[in-house]
Design a protein around this motif. Structure first.
Motif, PDB file in Angstrom:
ATOM      1  N   THR A 130      25.591  -1.755  -0.153  1.00  0.00           N
ATOM      2  CA  THR A 130      25.757  -3.126  -0.611  1.00  0.00           C
ATOM      3  C   THR A 130      26.069  -4.053   0.558  1.00  0.00           C
ATOM      4  OG1 THR A 130      26.571  -2.326  -2.750  1.00  0.00           O
ATOM      5  CG2 THR A 130      27.022  -4.626  -2.190  1.00  0.00           C
ATOM      6  N   GLU A 131      26.912  -3.599   1.471  1.00  0.00           N
ATOM      7  CA  GLU A 131      27.239  -4.403   2.649  1.00  0.00           C
ATOM      8  C   GLU A 131      26.001  -4.642   3.504  1.00  0.00           C
ATOM      9  OE1 GLU A 131      30.084  -4.173   6.649  1.00  0.00           O
ATOM     10  OE2 GLU A 131      30.480  -2.860   4.930  1.00  0.00           O
ATOM     11  N   SER A 132      25.178  -3.602   3.664  1.00  0.00           N
ATOM     12  CA  SER A 132      23.945  -3.746   4.432  1.00  0.00           C
ATOM     13  C   SER A 132      23.002  -4.744   3.762  1.00  0.00           C
ATOM     14  CB  SER A 132      23.260  -2.388   4.579  1.00  0.00           C
ATOM     15  OG  SER A 132      22.009  -2.508   5.223  1.00  0.00           O
ATOM     16  N   ALA A 133      22.917  -4.684   2.419  1.00  0.00           N
ATOM     17  CA  ALA A 133      22.058  -5.614   1.680  1.00  0.00           C
ATOM     18  C   ALA A 133      22.548  -7.045   1.850  1.00  0.00           C
ATOM     19  CB  ALA A 133      22.031  -5.227   0.200  1.00  0.00           C
ATOM     20  N   GLU A 134      23.842  -7.246   1.794  1.00  0.00           N
ATOM     21  CA  GLU A 134      24.400  -8.586   1.954  1.00  0.00           C
ATOM     22  C   GLU A 134      24.126  -9.146   3.350  1.00  0.00           C
ATOM     23  OE1 GLU A 134      28.185  -8.191  -1.151  1.00  0.00           O
ATOM     24  OE2 GLU A 134      28.443  -7.736   0.990  1.00  0.00           O
ATOM     25  N   GLU A 135      24.232  -8.283   4.353  1.00  0.00           N
ATOM     26  CA  GLU A 135      23.967  -8.724   5.726  1.00  0.00           C
ATOM     27  C   GLU A 135      22.501  -9.087   5.908  1.00  0.00           C
ATOM     28  OE1 GLU A 135      25.279  -5.510   8.134  1.00  0.00           O
ATOM     29  OE2 GLU A 135      27.421  -5.983   7.916  1.00  0.00           O
ATOM     30  N   GLY A 185      15.458   4.110  -6.364  1.00  0.00           N
ATOM     31  CA  GLY A 185      16.449   3.511  -7.224  1.00  0.00           C
ATOM     32  C   GLY A 185      17.334   2.505  -6.506  1.00  0.00           C
ATOM     33  N   MET A 186      18.003   1.687  -7.286  1.00  0.00           N
ATOM     34  CA  MET A 186      19.030   0.755  -6.810  1.00  0.00           C
ATOM     35  C   MET A 186      18.473  -0.380  -5.951  1.00  0.00           C
ATOM     36  SD  MET A 186      21.721   1.970  -8.258  1.00  0.00           S
ATOM     37  CE  MET A 186      23.137   1.271  -7.411  1.00  0.00           C
ATOM     38  N   GLY A 187      17.198  -0.632  -6.046  1.00  0.00           N
ATOM     39  CA  GLY A 187      16.628  -1.751  -5.312  1.00  0.00           C
ATOM     40  C   GLY A 187      17.172  -3.094  -5.784  1.00  0.00           C
ATOM     41  N   GLU A 188      17.695  -3.119  -7.013  1.00  0.00           N
ATOM     42  CA  GLU A 188      18.247  -4.369  -7.544  1.00  0.00           C
ATOM     43  C   GLU A 188      19.450  -4.862  -6.737  1.00  0.00           C
ATOM     44  OE1 GLU A 188      16.213  -2.185 -10.883  1.00  0.00           O
ATOM     45  OE2 GLU A 188      17.647  -1.662  -9.301  1.00  0.00           O
ATOM     46  N   VAL A 189      20.116  -3.943  -6.033  1.00  0.00           N
ATOM     47  CA  VAL A 189      21.300  -4.340  -5.269  1.00  0.00           C
ATOM     48  C   VAL A 189      20.948  -5.434  -4.259  1.00  0.00           C
ATOM     49  CG1 VAL A 189      23.000  -3.559  -3.568  1.00  0.00           C
ATOM     50  CG2 VAL A 189      22.503  -2.146  -5.581  1.00  0.00           C
ATOM     51  N   LEU A 190      19.820  -5.277  -3.565  1.00  0.00           N
ATOM     52  CA  LEU A 190      19.430  -6.280  -2.580  1.00  0.00           C
ATOM     53  C   LEU A 190      19.092  -7.608  -3.242  1.00  0.00           C
ATOM     54  CD1 LEU A 190      18.698  -7.233   0.258  1.00  0.00           C
ATOM     55  CD2 LEU A 190      16.418  -6.277  -0.090  1.00  0.00           C
ATOM     56  N   CYS A 191      18.246  -7.571  -4.269  1.00  0.00           N
ATOM     57  CA  CYS A 191      17.844  -8.838  -4.902  1.00  0.00           C
ATOM     58  C   CYS A 191      19.001  -9.500  -5.632  1.00  0.00           C
ATOM     59  CB  CYS A 191      16.670  -8.591  -5.855  1.00  0.00           C
ATOM     60  SG  CYS A 191      15.129  -8.131  -5.007  1.00  0.00           S
ATOM     61  N   ASP A 192      20.011  -8.724  -6.010  1.00  0.00           N
ATOM     62  CA  ASP A 192      21.177  -9.302  -6.662  1.00  0.00           C
ATOM     63  C   ASP A 192      21.998 -10.165  -5.706  1.00  0.00           C
ATOM     64  OD1 ASP A 192      22.895  -9.501  -9.026  1.00  0.00           O
ATOM     65  OD2 ASP A 192      24.348  -8.326  -7.870  1.00  0.00           O
ATOM     66  N   VAL A 193      21.970  -9.834  -4.419  1.00  0.00           N
ATOM     67  CA  VAL A 193      22.714 -10.631  -3.433  1.00  0.00           C
ATOM     68  C   VAL A 193      21.792 -11.561  -2.649  1.00  0.00           C
ATOM     69  CG1 VAL A 193      24.478  -8.854  -3.212  1.00  0.00           C
ATOM     70  CG2 VAL A 193      22.539  -8.824  -1.640  1.00  0.00           C
ATOM     71  N   TRP A 194      20.525 -11.610  -3.058  1.00  0.00           N
ATOM     72  CA  TRP A 194      19.563 -12.468  -2.377  1.00  0.00           C
ATOM     73  C   TRP A 194      19.984 -13.930  -2.505  1.00  0.00           C
ATOM     74  CZ3 TRP A 194      16.407 -10.626   1.011  1.00  0.00           C
ATOM     75  CH2 TRP A 194      15.321 -11.396   1.493  1.00  0.00           C
ATOM     76  N   PRO A 195      19.780 -14.755  -1.489  1.00  0.00           N
ATOM     77  CA  PRO A 195      20.277 -16.140  -1.536  1.00  0.00           C
ATOM     78  C   PRO A 195      19.579 -17.033  -2.550  1.00  0.00           C
ATOM     79  CG  PRO A 195      19.037 -15.724   0.490  1.00  0.00           C
ATOM     80  CD  PRO A 195      19.248 -14.398  -0.167  1.00  0.00           C
ATOM     81  N   HIS A 196      18.442 -16.605  -3.107  1.00  0.00           N
ATOM     82  CA  HIS A 196      17.725 -17.431  -4.080  1.00  0.00           C
ATOM     83  C   HIS A 196      17.403 -16.583  -5.297  1.00  0.00           C
ATOM     84  CE1 HIS A 196      17.329 -20.541  -1.041  1.00  0.00           C
ATOM     85  NE2 HIS A 196      16.903 -19.606  -0.204  1.00  0.00           N
ATOM     86  N   GLU A 197      17.867 -17.012  -6.442  1.00  0.00           N
ATOM     87  CA  GLU A 197      17.668 -16.267  -7.678  1.00  0.00           C
ATOM     88  C   GLU A 197      16.251 -16.461  -8.196  1.00  0.00           C
ATOM     89  OE1 GLU A 197      19.662 -15.923 -12.168  1.00  0.00           O
ATOM     90  OE2 GLU A 197      20.597 -17.134 -10.583  1.00  0.00           O
ATOM     91  N   SER A 198      15.652 -15.399  -8.683  1.00  0.00           N
ATOM     92  CA  SER A 198      14.299 -15.484  -9.224  1.00  0.00           C
ATOM     93  C   SER A 198      14.279 -16.300 -10.504  1.00  0.00           C
ATOM     94  CB  SER A 198      13.756 -14.081  -9.518  1.00  0.00           C
ATOM     95  OG  SER A 198      12.527 -14.157 -10.212  1.00  0.00           O
ATOM     96  N   GLU A 199      13.296 -17.201 -10.600  1.00  0.00           N
ATOM     97  CA  GLU A 199      13.072 -17.973 -11.818  1.00  0.00           C
ATOM     98  C   GLU A 199      11.785 -17.536 -12.519  1.00  0.00           C
ATOM     99  OE1 GLU A 199      13.073 -22.061 -10.701  1.00  0.00           O
ATOM    100  OE2 GLU A 199      15.175 -22.063 -10.047  1.00  0.00           O
TER     101      GLU A 199
END
Length: 514
Positions: A181-186, A420-434
């Motif tokens: 999660t920390e890596s995804a946030e960075e 699995g768990m690819g959602e972790v990155l998109c969950d912290v992505w700076p722009h939310e999908s519309e």
């Protein structure tokens, strides 16, 4: 031990250019429904241009020679199609023009990904397209927004990308999940800092609107298009937005637009599980196979290699070592193209019998466009993440993602744990999908030919079936074989069927299996 691994941002063209496509006969009729092909000076009437877009549709393209008979140019589009009077970006476009008197117009290409470079694809188009297509169309490749030479997404340095591609995490442990999660946030923060406002606008719908600008400034009344893999999604979204401007669309290796990110991961995990079994069966039937026993045993040996590389990365001829994620990427690449199975056999032999990961590392780097000097020829890995995080809304929470990761592992024991768990990155992505994951119908469009390969691991055949069913005017052409996509790498039957539509507007017989 789950190891989250994004499938390579691999364009269909990357592996297809390694084998020669067949060439077949053509027809001299103009594109279906378009009458005489539009000349480069034809313009849509003002009322047909989206509001505020007249200057973009009316721009003149300044082509320049760029080697090997190619012409290159930039085409300007708005950064945000909802604010056409605001900031702009330039799209890189490359074409191989024809001087045939019976020219049909422009044939636009997309190699897939997302993140594949169309400008690169054109330089090897003669290895994918038949001579008839090359002679009758200006073959045009473009880099979609955020990709390669078109206002590229930029996230990390080459050295940092090396680290990310090689890293694995034990997501069954609290410490491993925290590190991931920390890596995804960075990574997300770095993408936002280095890419800026563009990062919010690299979604597929925006790219499809760009595609209509390209169609018009190229002088075509209707779009003729050949899209592979993710390129089928781009083409289907275009058809849904501009059904009246659809000419001859061929979508090869269909993506089902209605699927969630988990459903895509599950389908691909199962597809590659079937592909590695097909490979193992073929390997065991030949000579020099490093695997032994029956198919189940052989696949178990591949899994053990991945586990070994996870625990103790294999040495290579360079100062880099082959980790589990890199080994998986090296195995996945040849599974896209059955003509490359002998290459995989040699790479596995070297890794299993010599404890040398050099050839698998080479294949992993090839899938990521990494050069021998450590630089990356394109930004395909970064663009892949950025586009997908805008295209696929994040559903659920951590507990649900963990349940889905377990489902992936059970459904596909070899590659499922890595997807699995690819959602972790998109969950912290700076722009939310519309975006909305819904069926695409393109009501009122001209016929759209969808090509599906029965043994396609990356875009499973059922997705092509679904796409053809969803499109009001969709028709499915089936290639009975292994590997990713069909046109340019399969057989003369597929070539004749696709060429028949692109050149003459004649659809193949319904339910044709090649």
């Amino acid at each position: 031990m789950p190891r989250p691994l994004r499938l390579p941002a691999l364009s269909a063209g990357l592996v297809a250019v390694l084998v020669l496509g067949a060439c077949t006969a053509s027809d001299d009729s103009p594109p279906s429904g378009s009458g005489t092909p539009a000349s480069p000076t034809d313009q849509l009437s003002v009322e047909d241009v989206p509001q505020g877009m007249a200057d973009y549709y009316g721009q003149e393209v300044a082509w320049e020679e760029c080697g090997d008979g190619l012409q290159c140019a930039d085409v300007t589009v708005p950064l945000d199609h909802d604010e056409p009077g605001g900031a702009t970006i330039d799209l890189a476009v490359t074409r191989q023009p024809t001087d045939d008197d019976a020219r049909l117009g422009s044939l636009l290409l997309n190699p897939g990904g997302p993140g594949g470079s169309g400008t690169q694809m054109v330089s090897s188009a003669e290895m994918l397209l038949s001579e008839d297509l090359m002679s009758r169309y200006d073959v045009v490749g473009f880099d979609p927004r955020g990709v390669h030479r078109s206002a590229a997404v930029d996230c990390v340095t080459d050295a940092e990308l090396d680290e990310q591609r090689s890293a694995g995490y034990d997501l069954e442990s609290e410490a491993g999940l925290e590190a991931y999660t920390e890596s995804a946030e960075e990574l997300a923060a770095s993408c936002a800092e280095n890419t800026g406002e563009l990062l919010a606008h690299v979604d597929t719908e925006s790219a499809a609107r760009d595609l209509d600008v390209l169609r018009h400034v190229l002088g075509d009344e209707r779009l003729s298009y050949l899209g592979y893999s993710y390129g089928t999604m781009l083409g289907a979204v275009y058809a849904d937005l501009f059904p009246e401007r659809v000419g001859r669309l061929v979508l090869d290796g269909g993506l089902d637009p209605s699927l969630s990110s988990h459903e895509v991961a599950l389908g691909q995990a199962q597809g590659f599980e079937e592909a590695v079994r097909a490979y193992a069966e073929d390997c065991l039937s030949g000579s020099g196979c490093p695997l032994s026993g029956d198919v189940d045993s052989a696949v178990d040996q591949v899994r053990r290699l991945l586990e070994v590389a996870d625990a103790t990365p294999l040495p290579t001829s360079s100062d880099r070592r082959l980790t589990g994620p890199l080994a998986a990427s090296g195995i996945l690449l040849p599974l896209y193209e059955d003509a490359l199975w002998p290459v995989l056999t040699e790479a596995l032999r070297q890794a299993i019998t010599e404890n040398d990961g050099s050839q698998l590392l080479y294949l992993a780097d090839l899938s990521a466009d990494r050069q021998p000097d450590g630089s990356y020829a394109t930004n395909s890995q970064e663009a892949f993440l950025a586009i997908n995080c805008l295209d696929y809304p994040v559903d659920g929470d951590l507990a649900q993602w963990q349940e889905q990761a377990t489902e992936l592992e059970e459904a596909a024991p070899t590659f499922g744990p890595m997807l699995g768990m690819g959602e972790v990155l998109c969950d912290v992505w700076p722009h939310e999908s519309e975006a909305e994951r819904t069926e695409v119908t393109a009501a009122g469009s001209a016929p759209v030919l969808v090509v599906g390969t029965t043994g396609d691991p990356a875009t499973p055949y059922v997705w092509s079936e679904a796409l053809a069913d969803q499109l009001d005017a969709g028709q499915l052409l089936t290639y009975d074989g292994e590997g990713h996509t069909a046109y340019g790498r399969s057989n003369a039957c597929v070539t004749e069927a696709v060429d028949g539509y692109l050149l003459a507007g004649t659809l193949p017989e319904e339910d044709l299996v090649c």
